[in-house]
Design a protein around this motif. Structure first.
Motif, short mmCIF file in Angstrom:
data_model
loop_
_atom_site.label_atom_id
_atom_site.label_comp_id
_atom_site.label_asym_id
_atom_site.label_seq_id
_atom_site.Cartn_x
_atom_site.Cartn_y
_atom_site.Cartn_z
N GLY A 1 2.66 7.60 10.24
CA GLY A 1 1.64 6.64 10.64
C GLY A 1 1.94 5.25 10.12
N ALA A 2 2.33 5.15 8.84
CA ALA A 2 2.65 3.85 8.26
C ALA A 2 3.87 3.24 8.92
CB ALA A 2 2.86 3.99 6.77
N GLU A 3 4.84 4.07 9.26
CA GLU A 3 6.05 3.56 9.91
C GLU A 3 5.73 2.99 11.29
OE1 GLU A 3 10.68 4.83 10.74
OE2 GLU A 3 9.19 6.39 10.30
N ALA A 4 4.84 3.67 12.03
CA ALA A 4 4.45 3.17 13.34
C ALA A 4 3.73 1.84 13.23
CB ALA A 4 3.56 4.19 14.05
N THR A 5 2.86 1.74 12.22
CA THR A 5 2.15 0.47 12.01
C THR A 5 3.12 -0.64 11.63
OG1 THR A 5 0.19 1.69 11.26
CG2 THR A 5 0.30 -0.64 10.71
N GLN B 1 0.81 -1.22 0.00
CA GLN B 1 0.00 0.00 0.00
C GLN B 1 0.85 1.27 0.00
OE1 GLN B 1 -2.51 -0.59 3.43
NE2 GLN B 1 -4.15 -1.58 2.23
N VAL B 2 1.97 1.27 0.73
CA VAL B 2 2.75 2.50 0.86
C VAL B 2 3.60 2.78 -0.38
CG1 VAL B 2 2.81 2.33 3.36
CG2 VAL B 2 4.68 1.34 2.03
N GLU B 3 3.76 1.77 -1.25
CA GLU B 3 4.48 1.94 -2.52
C GLU B 3 5.86 2.55 -2.31
OE1 GLU B 3 1.73 4.21 -4.85
OE2 GLU B 3 0.72 2.39 -5.57
N GLY B 4 6.57 2.05 -1.30
CA GLY B 4 7.95 2.46 -1.08
C GLY B 4 8.14 3.73 -0.28
N ARG B 5 7.04 4.38 0.14
CA ARG B 5 7.16 5.66 0.87
C ARG B 5 6.42 5.55 2.20
NH1 ARG B 5 5.99 6.85 -4.34
NH2 ARG B 5 3.78 7.12 -3.85
N LEU C 1 15.44 -11.65 14.90
CA LEU C 1 14.56 -11.45 13.75
C LEU C 1 14.11 -10.00 13.65
CD1 LEU C 1 12.97 -12.39 11.33
CD2 LEU C 1 11.22 -13.31 12.88
N GLY C 2 13.84 -9.36 14.78
CA GLY C 2 13.43 -7.96 14.74
C GLY C 2 14.48 -7.07 14.10
N ALA C 3 15.74 -7.28 14.48
CA ALA C 3 16.83 -6.51 13.89
C ALA C 3 16.99 -6.82 12.41
CB ALA C 3 18.13 -6.80 14.64
N ALA C 4 16.79 -8.08 12.05
CA ALA C 4 16.91 -8.47 10.65
C ALA C 4 15.81 -7.83 9.80
CB ALA C 4 16.88 -9.98 10.52
N LEU C 5 14.59 -7.76 10.36
CA LEU C 5 13.50 -7.10 9.64
C LEU C 5 13.78 -5.61 9.45
CD1 LEU C 5 10.48 -8.84 11.41
CD2 LEU C 5 11.10 -9.08 8.99
N GLN C 6 14.35 -4.99 10.47
CA GLN C 6 14.72 -3.58 10.36
C GLN C 6 15.76 -3.39 9.27
OE1 GLN C 6 13.45 -0.92 12.15
NE2 GLN C 6 14.72 0.42 10.87
N ALA C 7 16.75 -4.27 9.22
CA ALA C 7 17.82 -4.14 8.23
C ALA C 7 17.31 -4.38 6.81
CB ALA C 7 18.94 -5.13 8.55
N LEU D 1 10.35 -2.70 1.31
CA LEU D 1 9.51 -1.62 0.79
C LEU D 1 9.62 -1.54 -0.74
CD1 LEU D 1 10.26 1.13 3.45
CD2 LEU D 1 7.99 0.20 2.92
N ARG D 2 10.80 -1.75 -1.24
CA ARG D 2 11.00 -1.68 -2.70
C ARG D 2 10.27 -2.82 -3.40
NH1 ARG D 2 14.01 -3.76 -6.69
NH2 ARG D 2 15.08 -5.24 -5.31
N ARG D 3 10.31 -4.01 -2.81
CA ARG D 3 9.74 -5.18 -3.45
C ARG D 3 8.28 -5.43 -3.07
NH1 ARG D 3 14.22 -9.82 -2.53
NH2 ARG D 3 13.01 -10.88 -4.14
N GLY D 4 7.82 -4.84 -1.98
CA GLY D 4 6.42 -4.97 -1.59
C GLY D 4 6.07 -6.27 -0.89
N PHE D 5 7.04 -6.96 -0.32
CA PHE D 5 6.75 -8.16 0.47
C PHE D 5 7.88 -8.42 1.46
CE2 PHE D 5 9.10 -9.84 -3.16
CZ PHE D 5 10.00 -10.72 -2.57
N THR D 6 7.60 -9.30 2.42
CA THR D 6 8.54 -9.61 3.49
C THR D 6 9.54 -10.64 3.01
OG1 THR D 6 6.79 -9.17 5.11
CG2 THR D 6 8.73 -10.38 5.89
#
Length: 358
Positions: free
Chosen positions: A176-180, A168-172, A236-242, A248-253
């Motif tokens: 609010g989106a960052e907090a979510t 949804q955020v399309e890379g931006r 895993l939390g740190a890895a997700l942050q990294a 965001l660029r690819r649109g999936f985890t």
């Protein structure tokens, strides 16, 4: 639960059918291809998991021209009678009853009825992608502890939410989106780590069982080792942050338990790329047998074994080895040909055009 009697109404090619398999031994279901042998096993498998082991959609399970199908199984679990009834609607919701009471959660059914399925598609457990191997582990975890179904569902839900937000955020990211996203990262870190740890513990217990089963099936050849490989290192939390910018660029985890791998190694080489097809087939059977053995040992009662046309893919020696390794308990096996010489099942039934006969 052992099945004492199975009833089908408008399921696949069966207008009406009844089967009373041997309660503690091997029941062989014979017939030419396309007559409905696998459909019988599929009905049993559906009652155990509320899904088709062939990956078929619900509407495909309802007989042509019918609006709904009914599958009923009566059996005994720990000395008590159990009745599982399911109504599959072509449109609308399914209805499942256990001892005449509505089923509220899938994991409540898993405590009543378990089944281990062997099928020709099991070759993908070894030579296919990692999803099938992760599924093997996750099914075993639920058999061992039905509450694991809730953990797996929670991981899938959080992944869906996180991936939806990433698209949804399309890379931006705004504030609010960052907090979510931080919320979903925290939840995925906790739940995903718990799932990975459960899988790792299971693999540690499963690996020696697979080695033993493979030795029996292959008549003595090869050492098998299973290794669970996470898609991230450290927290895993740190890895997700990294990985956030890339996600965001690819649109999936891009990492988490949904991207982990189960490595199957035969004689020090990756079985997926280096083992022969015969070795891969033996490994796939060994994975199923080992899982069944482990569940039986830890739960205290064996799941029903469903073996769909597995003998046709094996040479006579390996077919005989498989039958010799079948653990005690109820088993249903379909075949279009004869059993290996010297094998006498407890019961043989024939299937022709959706009809069962002795």
């Amino acid at each position: 639960m052992n099945i004492a009697r199975l009833w089908l109404t408008d399921f696949r090619n069966y207008a009406s059918a009844e089967l009373a398999p041997d309660p503690d031994g091997l029941t062989v279901i014979r017939g030419a291809n396309g007559q409905g042998k696998t459909n019988l096993l599929e009905a049993v498998g559906w009652l155990a998991s509320l899904s088709s082991f062939r990956g078929a959609p619900r509407e495909a399970l309802v007989r042509t021209s019918a609006e709904r199908a009914v599958v009923r199984a009566e059996g005994v679990r720990e000395g008590r009678a159990v009745l599982v009834e399911a109504e599959l609607a072509r449109a609308g919701r399914d209805r499942v009853l256990v001892n005449r009471q509505p089923l509220r959660r899938t994991r409540d059914l898993l405590g009543a009825f378990r089944a281990t399925v062997f099928s020709p598609d099991d070759l993908e457990l070894v030579r296919g992608g990692p999803a099938a191997r992760r599924e093997l582990l996750d099914i075993a975890l639920v058999f061992l502890a039905p509450r694991q179904d809730s953990l797996q569902s929670d991981v899938e839900r959080v992944l869906r939410q996180r991936n939806t937000l990433l698209r949804q955020v399309e890379g931006r990211l705004d504030a609010g989106a960052e907090a979510t996203l931080e919320v979903w990262d925290s939840k995925l870190s906790s739940l995903g780590t718990a799932l990975a740890e459960a899988r790792e513990d299971l693999v540690g217990r499963l690996s020696p069982e697979v080695d033993v089963a493979y030795t029996g099936l292959s008549r003595g050849g090869g050492d098998v080792v299973l290794t669970y490989r996470r898609s991230w290192e450290g927290d895993l939390g740190a890895a997700l942050q990294a990985s956030r910018r890339e996600d965001l660029r690819r649109g999936f985890t891009s990492l988490g338990p949904h991207r982990d791998e189960l490595d199957v190694v035969l004689d020090g080489m990756p079985a997926r790329t280096q083992a022969s097809q015969g070795e891969q087939r033996c490994l796939a059977l060994a994975l199923r047998l080992a899982t069944h053995t482990l569940v039986t040992a830890e739960v205290g009662s064996p799941p029903v074994l469903l073996l769909d046309d597995v003998l046709s893919e094996l040479d006579p020696g390996r077919a005989a080895a498989l039958l010799s390794l079948l653990p005690p308990g109820q088993a249903l096996l379909t075949t279009a040909g004869p059993l290996p010489e010297g094998w006498a099942p407890s019961l043989v039934v024939s299937v022709h055009d959706g009809r069962i006969s002795s």
